[in-house]
Design an enzyme around this catalytic site. Structure first.
Site, PDB file in Angstrom:
ATOM      1  N   CYS A  94       6.088  -0.112   7.271  1.00  0.00           N
ATOM      2  CA  CYS A  94       5.628   1.133   6.424  1.00  0.00           C
ATOM      3  C   CYS A  94       6.892   1.542   5.767  1.00  0.00           C
ATOM      4  O   CYS A  94       8.135   1.536   6.175  1.00  0.00           O
ATOM      5  CB  CYS A  94       5.313   2.106   7.746  1.00  0.00           C
ATOM      6  SG  CYS A  94       4.942   3.663   6.513  1.00  0.00           S
ATOM      7  N   LEU A  95       6.457   1.772   4.575  1.00  0.00           N
ATOM      8  CA  LEU A  95       7.763   2.069   3.609  1.00  0.00           C
ATOM      9  C   LEU A  95       8.539   3.644   3.975  1.00  0.00           C
ATOM     10  O   LEU A  95       9.276   3.809   3.687  1.00  0.00           O
ATOM     11  CB  LEU A  95       7.147   2.443   2.069  1.00  0.00           C
ATOM     12  CG  LEU A  95       6.679   1.091   1.411  1.00  0.00           C
ATOM     13  CD1 LEU A  95       5.895   1.489   0.142  1.00  0.00           C
ATOM     14  CD2 LEU A  95       7.862   0.467   1.115  1.00  0.00           C
ATOM     15  N   GLN A 129       2.739  10.014   1.617  1.00  0.00           N
ATOM     16  CA  GLN A 129       4.377   9.456   1.505  1.00  0.00           C
ATOM     17  C   GLN A 129       4.850   9.711  -0.204  1.00  0.00           C
ATOM     18  O   GLN A 129       6.292   9.451   0.095  1.00  0.00           O
ATOM     19  CB  GLN A 129       3.893   7.767   1.394  1.00  0.00           C
ATOM     20  CG  GLN A 129       3.597   7.284   2.842  1.00  0.00           C
ATOM     21  CD  GLN A 129       3.313   6.086   2.701  1.00  0.00           C
ATOM     22  OE1 GLN A 129       2.452   5.089   2.451  1.00  0.00           O
ATOM     23  NE2 GLN A 129       4.581   5.152   3.407  1.00  0.00           N
ATOM     24  N   HIS A 175      -4.200   1.253   7.557  1.00  0.00           N
ATOM     25  CA  HIS A 175      -2.700   1.792   7.948  1.00  0.00           C
ATOM     26  C   HIS A 175      -2.759   2.911   6.701  1.00  0.00           C
ATOM     27  O   HIS A 175      -2.197   4.004   7.128  1.00  0.00           O
ATOM     28  CB  HIS A 175      -1.581   0.576   7.399  1.00  0.00           C
ATOM     29  CG  HIS A 175      -0.349   1.370   7.283  1.00  0.00           C
ATOM     30  ND1 HIS A 175       0.587   0.817   8.192  1.00  0.00           N
ATOM     31  CD2 HIS A 175       0.461   1.965   6.565  1.00  0.00           C
ATOM     32  CE1 HIS A 175       1.889   1.336   7.756  1.00  0.00           C
ATOM     33  NE2 HIS A 175       1.631   2.104   6.782  1.00  0.00           N
ATOM     34  N   GLU A 176      -3.177   2.740   5.480  1.00  0.00           N
ATOM     35  CA  GLU A 176      -2.932   3.845   4.572  1.00  0.00           C
ATOM     36  C   GLU A 176      -4.165   5.053   4.932  1.00  0.00           C
ATOM     37  O   GLU A 176      -3.763   6.192   4.772  1.00  0.00           O
ATOM     38  CB  GLU A 176      -3.305   3.203   3.087  1.00  0.00           C
ATOM     39  CG  GLU A 176      -2.667   2.221   2.832  1.00  0.00           C
ATOM     40  CD  GLU A 176      -1.203   2.301   2.928  1.00  0.00           C
ATOM     41  OE1 GLU A 176      -0.944   3.575   2.895  1.00  0.00           O
ATOM     42  OE2 GLU A 176      -0.353   1.311   2.999  1.00  0.00           O
ATOM     43  N   HIS A 229      -2.402   7.190   7.395  1.00  0.00           N
ATOM     44  CA  HIS A 229      -1.528   8.078   6.722  1.00  0.00           C
ATOM     45  C   HIS A 229      -2.244   9.366   6.499  1.00  0.00           C
ATOM     46  O   HIS A 229      -1.551  10.415   6.249  1.00  0.00           O
ATOM     47  CB  HIS A 229      -0.750   7.411   5.638  1.00  0.00           C
ATOM     48  CG  HIS A 229       0.448   6.547   5.725  1.00  0.00           C
ATOM     49  ND1 HIS A 229       1.567   7.231   6.280  1.00  0.00           N
ATOM     50  CD2 HIS A 229       0.546   5.478   5.388  1.00  0.00           C
ATOM     51  CE1 HIS A 229       2.491   6.387   6.394  1.00  0.00           C
ATOM     52  NE2 HIS A 229       2.080   5.206   5.801  1.00  0.00           N
ATOM     53  N   GLY A 231       0.834  -1.076  -0.077  1.00  0.00           N
ATOM     54  CA  GLY A 231       0.099   0.187   0.032  1.00  0.00           C
ATOM     55  C   GLY A 231       0.908   1.317  -0.034  1.00  0.00           C
ATOM     56  O   GLY A 231       2.138   1.205   0.415  1.00  0.00           O
TER      57      GLY A 231
HETATM   58 ZN    ZN Z   1       2.960   3.340   5.604  1.00  0.00          ZN
END
Ligand code: ZN
Length: 182
Positions: free
Chosen positions: A89-90, A51, A131-132, A135, A46
């Protein structure tokens, strides 16, 4: 190619509440394309617009291989049943912690053409959507950890090689502060 740089923990855009999308124009369609390509390249399951530095309520996901999806202006209905499991998480490379989430989710929103969309999922898809969506509210998964695990996470963040690379420099005042540490 429209692969974008992924913003890392410490970047202000990651802690800001993102704006609702009002115009479903070509720019939004390009944003969804950029997010999808950047997510695949990472690779990640995701990716949310903040991000890649865009403060809009848009995210992409790809839980099942080769079936990428996206959602704009999401509103979530969460199950009472919980799930505990690994989450990363990226924007916090290399960190994985057990994170408490709802087991299932019904997510309502729009697609890039402004049409109504409903996504119903459980387990990893539900975790990813929560999670997204976090963000988009400026919340990172480490904010969801219990206090002991969060302390561990913050320690790992401080020790990680990426930490502070792009963080703003805090200037220390040369003047006497008379004991005030503000
Ligand atoms: Zn993330």
């Amino acid at each position: 190619m429209s692969i974008k740089n992924i913003r890392i923990f410490g970047d202000a855009v990651l802690t800001k509440k993102a704006d609702e999308v009002k115009d479903f124009d070509r720019e939004i369609q390009q944003l969804v394309k950029d997010l999808t390509e950047t997510m695949r390249e990472a690779p990640g399951v995701g990716l949310a617009a903040p991000q890649i530095g865009v403060s809009l309520r848009v995210f992409t996901y790809c839980v099942e291989e080769d079936k990428p999806g996206h959602l704009i202006n999401p509103v979530l209905q969460l199950s009472e049943a919980r799930q505990y499991g690994d989450e990363g998480c990226l924007s916090l490379p290399g960190l994985v912690f057990d994170t408490d989430r709802s087991f299932g989710v019904i997510a309502r929103g729009k697609n890039m053409y402004g049409e109504d969309v409903v996504i119903e999922g459980s387990e990893l898809l539900a975790r990813c959507i929560q999670h997204e969506t976090d963000h988009l509210d400026g919340i990172l998964f480490v904010d969801r950890l219990d206090s002991d695990t969060r302390k561990l996470a913050m320690k790992s963040i401080r020790e990680s090689e990426w930490f502070g690379a792009d963080a703003p420099i805090v200037k220390i005042s040369p003047h006497e502060t008379f004991g005030l540490s503000i």
